[in-house]
Design an enzyme around this catalytic site. Structure first.
Site, PDB file in Angstrom:
ATOM      1  N   GLY A  12       0.754  -1.224   0.233  1.00  0.00           N
ATOM      2  CA  GLY A  12      -0.127   0.026  -0.142  1.00  0.00           C
ATOM      3  C   GLY A  12       1.005   1.341   0.121  1.00  0.00           C
ATOM      4  N   SER A  13       2.193   1.136  -0.638  1.00  0.00           N
ATOM      5  CA  SER A  13       2.865   2.310  -0.724  1.00  0.00           C
ATOM      6  C   SER A  13       2.231   3.441  -1.478  1.00  0.00           C
ATOM      7  CB  SER A  13       4.179   2.085  -1.046  1.00  0.00           C
ATOM      8  OG  SER A  13       4.197   1.783  -2.350  1.00  0.00           O
ATOM      9  N   HIS A 105       0.393   0.623 -13.333  1.00  0.00           N
ATOM     10  CA  HIS A 105       0.909  -0.398 -13.760  1.00  0.00           C
ATOM     11  C   HIS A 105       2.545  -0.107 -13.860  1.00  0.00           C
ATOM     12  CE1 HIS A 105       1.500  -4.282 -15.538  1.00  0.00           C
ATOM     13  NE2 HIS A 105       2.432  -3.908 -16.476  1.00  0.00           N
ATOM     14  N   GLU A 139      -9.892  -5.662 -20.857  1.00  0.00           N
ATOM     15  CA  GLU A 139      -8.609  -6.161 -21.274  1.00  0.00           C
ATOM     16  C   GLU A 139      -7.508  -5.663 -20.188  1.00  0.00           C
ATOM     17  OE1 GLU A 139      -5.952  -6.185 -25.172  1.00  0.00           O
ATOM     18  OE2 GLU A 139      -7.701  -5.600 -25.210  1.00  0.00           O
TER      19      GLU A 139
HETATM   20  C1  GRF Z   1       3.085  -1.197  -7.636  1.00  0.00           C
HETATM   21  O1  GRF Z   1       4.182  -1.547  -8.163  1.00  0.00           O
HETATM   22  C2  GRF Z   1       1.778  -1.107  -8.897  1.00  0.00           C
HETATM   23  O2  GRF Z   1       2.485  -0.506 -10.122  1.00  0.00           O
HETATM   24  C3  GRF Z   1       1.333  -2.208  -9.144  1.00  0.00           C
HETATM   25  O3  GRF Z   1       1.388  -2.992  -7.760  1.00  0.00           O
HETATM   26  C4  GRF Z   1       2.283  -2.270  -7.040  1.00  0.00           C
HETATM   27  C5  GRF Z   1       1.720  -1.859  -5.749  1.00  0.00           C
HETATM   28  O4  GRF Z   1       2.659  -1.360  -4.606  1.00  0.00           O
HETATM   29  N1  GRF Z   1       0.027  -2.285  -9.567  1.00  0.00           N
HETATM   30  P1  GRF Z   1       2.049  -0.533  -3.498  1.00  0.00           P
HETATM   31  O5  GRF Z   1       1.156  -1.747  -2.772  1.00  0.00           O
HETATM   32  O6  GRF Z   1       1.192   0.367  -3.656  1.00  0.00           O
HETATM   33  O7  GRF Z   1       3.071  -0.508  -2.626  1.00  0.00           O
END
Ligand code: GRF
Length: 210
Positions: A12-13, A105, A139
Site C-alpha cells: 500500500g505504498s 501499472h 482487457e
Molecule cells: C505497484 O508497483 C503498482 O504499480 C502495481 O502494484 C504495486 C503496488 O505497490 N500495480 P504498493 O502496494 O502500492 O506498494
C-alpha cells in the site's frame, strides 16, 4: 467532493502516497482481498474505513466481484483506485465502473503488460522504464493511458532496485492524476476519449526522470 475507494492487496505504498497528497477528493474506504495486507494498517492509521473481502471465500470471481461492488456502493464511491490490487476483475464489474476506475501499472504501457515487469525490462536491456496510470477496461492493462512516469534504467540495477525507483515515480504520478480527476481537469468521455483541461488527451502526460 469526489468519494474515492482504494483497492489493495499488499503493502500500500501508493495508498500512502494518495493519503499524504491531501487530495481535494476524499478516500472514503480501503478494500483489501487479503486480511493481512499492510495497506489496511495504513488506512486505519489515517482513520479511513476498511473492508476485507477475501476472494478465497467466494465460489466464483463473479460472486467476489459482486461483494466488492456492493461495498463500493455502500460507500457511495465515485472513483475506484486500484493500487496493487492483485485480482483480475470480471467484465461485469469493470463495465459497472467504466470511466471511474484507475490502475497503475509498473511499465510504460503498452510495453510489458502483466507481471514481473522490472525483470523483463532488464532482460530486454531497455533504456527507458517507468509506470503508467490508465483507466481500467476488461482487457488487462489496456485502457487509455493517462500519465506515465519515465526513467532511465541505470546500468547496474537489479529488479528490486529498479522496482524501488519506479515506486518513487508511481508515488508522484498517481496522486497527480487522481487530483486532476477530483478537480475536474481530467474527464472520461468514452473508451476512446479522455479530455484534459477541455481538450482530448492524445497521449499520456509524461513525468520524466531521465
Ligand atoms: C505497484 O508497483 C503498482 O504499480 C502495481 O502494484 C504495486 C503496488 O505497490 N500495480 P504498493 O502496494 O502500492 O506498494
Amino acid at each position: 467532493m469526489t468519494k474515492i475507494a482504494v483497492l489493495v492487496s499488499g503493502s500500500g505504498s501508493n495508498l500512502q502516497a494518495l493519503i499524504d497528497a491531501n487530495l481535494s477528493g476524499k478516500i472514503v474506504g480501503v478494500l483489501s482481498n487479503r486480511p493481512n495486507a499492510y495497506a489496511l494498517r495504513r488506512a486505519q492509521q489515517a482513520n479511513i474505513a476498511t473492508s476485507v473481502i477475501e476472494h478465497k471465500t467466494f465460489p466464483s470471481r463473479e460472486a467476489f466481484d459482486a461483494a466488492m461492488h456492493q461495498q463500493l456502493q455502500a460507500w457511495d464511491v465515485d472513483l475506484v483506485i486500484l493500487a496493487g490490487f492483485m485480482r483480475i476483475l470480471t467484465p461485469t464489474f469493470v463495465e459497472a465502473w467504466e470511466g471511474k476506475m484507475l490502475n497503475i501499472h509498473p511499465s510504460l504501457l503498452p510495453a510489458y503488460k502483466g507481471m514481473h515487469t522490472h525483470q523483463r525490462v532488464l532482460n530486454t536491456g531497455d533504456r527507458l522504464h517507468g509506470c503508467t496510470v490508465h483507466f481500467v477496461t476488461a482487457e488487462l492493462d489496456a485502457g487509455q493511458s493517462l500519465a506515465q512516469g519515465v526513467l532511465t534504467v541505470p546500468r547496474f540495477d537489479d529488479a528490486e532496485q529498479l522496482a524501488d525507483r519506479v515506486h518513487v515515480l508511481e508515488h508522484l504520478v498517481y496522486p497527480q492524476v487522481v487530483e486532476w480527476i477530483c478537480s475536474g481537469q481530467l474527464n472520461y468521455v468514452s473508451p476512446q476519449q479522455v479530455d484534459f483541461r477541455g481538450k482530448p488527451l492524445l497521449k499520456p502526460i509524461q513525468f520524466c526522470q531521465l
